[in-house]
Scaffold this active site. Structure first.
Site, PDB file in Angstrom:
ATOM      1  N   TYR A 183      92.303 -26.776  59.302  1.00 10.36           N
ATOM      2  CA  TYR A 183      92.179 -25.383  58.862  1.00 10.36           C
ATOM      3  C   TYR A 183      91.116 -25.291  57.768  1.00 10.36           C
ATOM      4  CZ  TYR A 183      93.545 -20.588  58.144  1.00 10.36           C
ATOM      5  OH  TYR A 183      93.541 -19.213  58.084  1.00 10.36           O
ATOM      6  N   TYR A 217      86.082 -16.543  62.355  1.00 12.35           N
ATOM      7  CA  TYR A 217      87.414 -16.616  61.744  1.00 12.35           C
ATOM      8  C   TYR A 217      88.404 -15.809  62.570  1.00 12.35           C
ATOM      9  CZ  TYR A 217      91.201 -16.094  58.363  1.00 12.35           C
ATOM     10  OH  TYR A 217      92.422 -16.106  57.744  1.00 12.35           O
TER      11      TYR A 217
END
Lengths: 145, 391
Positions: B290, B340
């Site tokens: 992440y 994103y």
């Protein structure tokens, strides 16, 4: 009640335990919860002790003195109310009681921040119900305000 | 052996184009990603009977998405979970199938993260922690309203404790940008980056520069979770779910009160995850860590056991994250340089690597058999998936 203006400074919701914390701030006092069972201090305010799970606590006065544990300096304000303040620092202070608190910084340029710098609490009165706690460099030998 | 006996797999993946202004609603974006995933899997929409998504109030809900596809769901759920959600959804989908609630589940995230509700600002109806966190007022009153500021406090402390440098953060940004340059779909394709460019990028929330922060983008990504048996009949090679640990974290979400603020919750995830799958960090061939901020990758390298605590910076600066490196990471460019979607696009790329989608091109990680996908990188919560090339 009127809606706050879009560029008004955000204020905490004064409900629940947050209301109790900020009621002390409004009198110029920094208090944290302390567990009656195991003596652990805690912040942010919560119903139970994360160390021993007791739900008994008291609000105890902090010395208001601590040291800089970390910081970030905001160069691009994410909220319009703070656009005129950049660059501004937000600091993590480790108080003498061991509690850590995220707060604002006054009385020192952000570039002068140092790890473990001694600081003490102060308060800015925003309204009758709300005073904003901040930290400033400690003056040796004088009690925290 | 493994999560739910290793009986579940990802059978299809899909996404939309990435942009700064999609001109479409999150629902339309979600439908487009869902259709791509169905085509990829070679499945009919009516076969989908589970729909799982996550949101900060900015996605498309499962009932509407199912309706748009003409599917009749027997299980839908939406969670509020931020960046640890993609793994949570995949694990929950398999568990729901195991429990008999449904048979094939679409996991997705759709958002107009740039033209709609932005995470990086409160202007234009952007994100505020006040919407999801009852304690947010303690921070927002101090001018602290975005993730960059919270993670900035952690990064600064990590620099104090371990000597982590700006150039080491920059090494992550450069590695992922190089991957984006090999991915025609990436928002930052054809935008090569040098360390000088990185160091010259403006400070946002010190120590983070602009190029330490993930992109804000419009788009949607989706994957289909089903039984390994069903996945074996699909168009693509199945990717098996070997391990799944969701939302493991510290004793409370106010991580500034934890003894250390520089440990990611991945330290709670990693032993359970690797133990469940009977694997070790050294077995991971390709990773999707992440990357809401460059720094978070360093934390996870440490706390998932790829290097010692405090050595994430030197690990990244040693060139190990590139394709051909020791741990090829975020090979489509990640959230820093592809797009994103709250972690979902990283998961999709990992699936494609494990399928060997890019075989014959420089983008393919050689002998990619085991992949690690992680969600969130902060001290409060984290989640992880171990995926394996199927047979």
């Amino acid at each position: 009640m009127a809606e706050p203006a879009a560029n008004a400074r955000p204020e905490p919701r004064l409900d629940g335990l947050a209301a109790e914390f900020y009621a002390y701030c409004a009198t110029g006092t920094l208090r944290f919860q302390r567990c009656e069972a195991c003596g652990a201090w805690r912040h942010l305010p919560r119903e139970m002790c994360p160390s021993c799970a007791s739900s008994k606590w008291t609000w105890e006065a902090s010395s208001g003195r601590g040291r800089i544990f970390s910081w970030t300096v905001t160069h691009r304000a994410p909220h319009p109310a703070f656009a005129a303040d950049v660059p501004y620092a937000v600091v993590v202070v480790e108080l003498e009681e061991g509690v850590r608190m995220v707060s604002g910084l006054r009385g020192l340029a952000p570039e002068a921040l140092e790890l473990d710098l001694a600081v003490e609490v102060g308060f800015e009165s925003v309204s009758a119900e709300f005073s904003l706690p901040y930290f400033k460099p400690s003056v040796e030998g004088e009690p925290a305000s | 052996m493994g999560f739910l006996g290793g009986r579940y797999a990802i059978a299809g993946v899909g996404e939309t184009d990435w942009s700064r202004q999609s001109g479409r609603t999150p629902l339309t974006l979600g439908l487009q990603a869902a259709r791509q995933a169905l085509t990829d899997a070679g499945m009919e929409a009516r076969e989908l009977d589970g729909f799982l998504s996550y949101s900060e109030g900015d996605s498309a809900d499962g009932l509407h998405l199912a309706s748009g596809l003409g599917a009749q769901p027997s299980y839908t759920a939406e969670i509020v979970g931020g960046g640890s959600s993609a793994e949570f959804l995949v694990a929950t989908a398999a568990a729901a199938i195991e429990a008999g609630l449904c048979t094939s589940v679409l996991c997705y995230r759709a958002m107009n993260g740039r033209s709609g509700r932005r995470f990086g600002t409160q202007q234009d109806g952007g994100f505020s922690f006040d919407q999801i966190d009852p304690f947010a007022g303690f921070f927002s009153a101090q001018g602290m309203t975005t993730p960059a500021q919270h993670y900035g406090l952690i990064a600064r402390r990590h620099m104090h404790e371990y000597g982590t440098t700006a150039e080491q953060l920059g090494a992550v940004a450069l590695a992922f940008r190089e991957h984006a340059c090999g991915n025609p779909h990436a928002m930052m394709h054809d935008r090569p980056l040098t360390m000088a460019d990185y160091l010259a990028s403006p400070l946002i929330a010190d120590p983070f520069r602009l190029l330490d922060c993930c992109l804000e983008s419009d788009g949607a990504a989706a994957c289909i979770v089903t039984s390994l048996a069903r996945a074996r009949d699909c168009r693509r090679r199945p990717v098996r779910i070997l391990g799944a640990v969701t939302r493991a974290g510290g004793p409370h979400v106010y991580h500034y009160g934890l003894p250390s603020i520089t440990e990611a919750a991945g330290q709670h995830v990693a032993p359970r995850l690797f133990g469940m799958a009977g694997l070790e960090p050294g077995d991971v061939d390709v990773a999707a860590l992440y990357d809401c901020f460059s720094f978070v990758v360093l934390l996870q390298l440490e706390d998932y056991g790829f290097c010692k605590k405090g050595e994430g910076g030197p690990f990244a600066a040693g060139g190990r994250l590139g394709i051909g490196g020791d741990l090829p990471c975020n090979t489509a460019g990640g959230q820093l340089s592809e797009a994103y979607t709250h972690g979902m696009n990283n998961l999709i790329e990992l699936v494609r690597q494990l399928r060997g989608t890019y075989t014959g091109s420089k983008r393919q990680v050689s002998e990619a058999e085991v992949g690690l996908c992680t969600g969130w990188g902060g001290p409060e919560v984290a989640s992880g998936l171990l995926l394996g090339a199927g047979a």
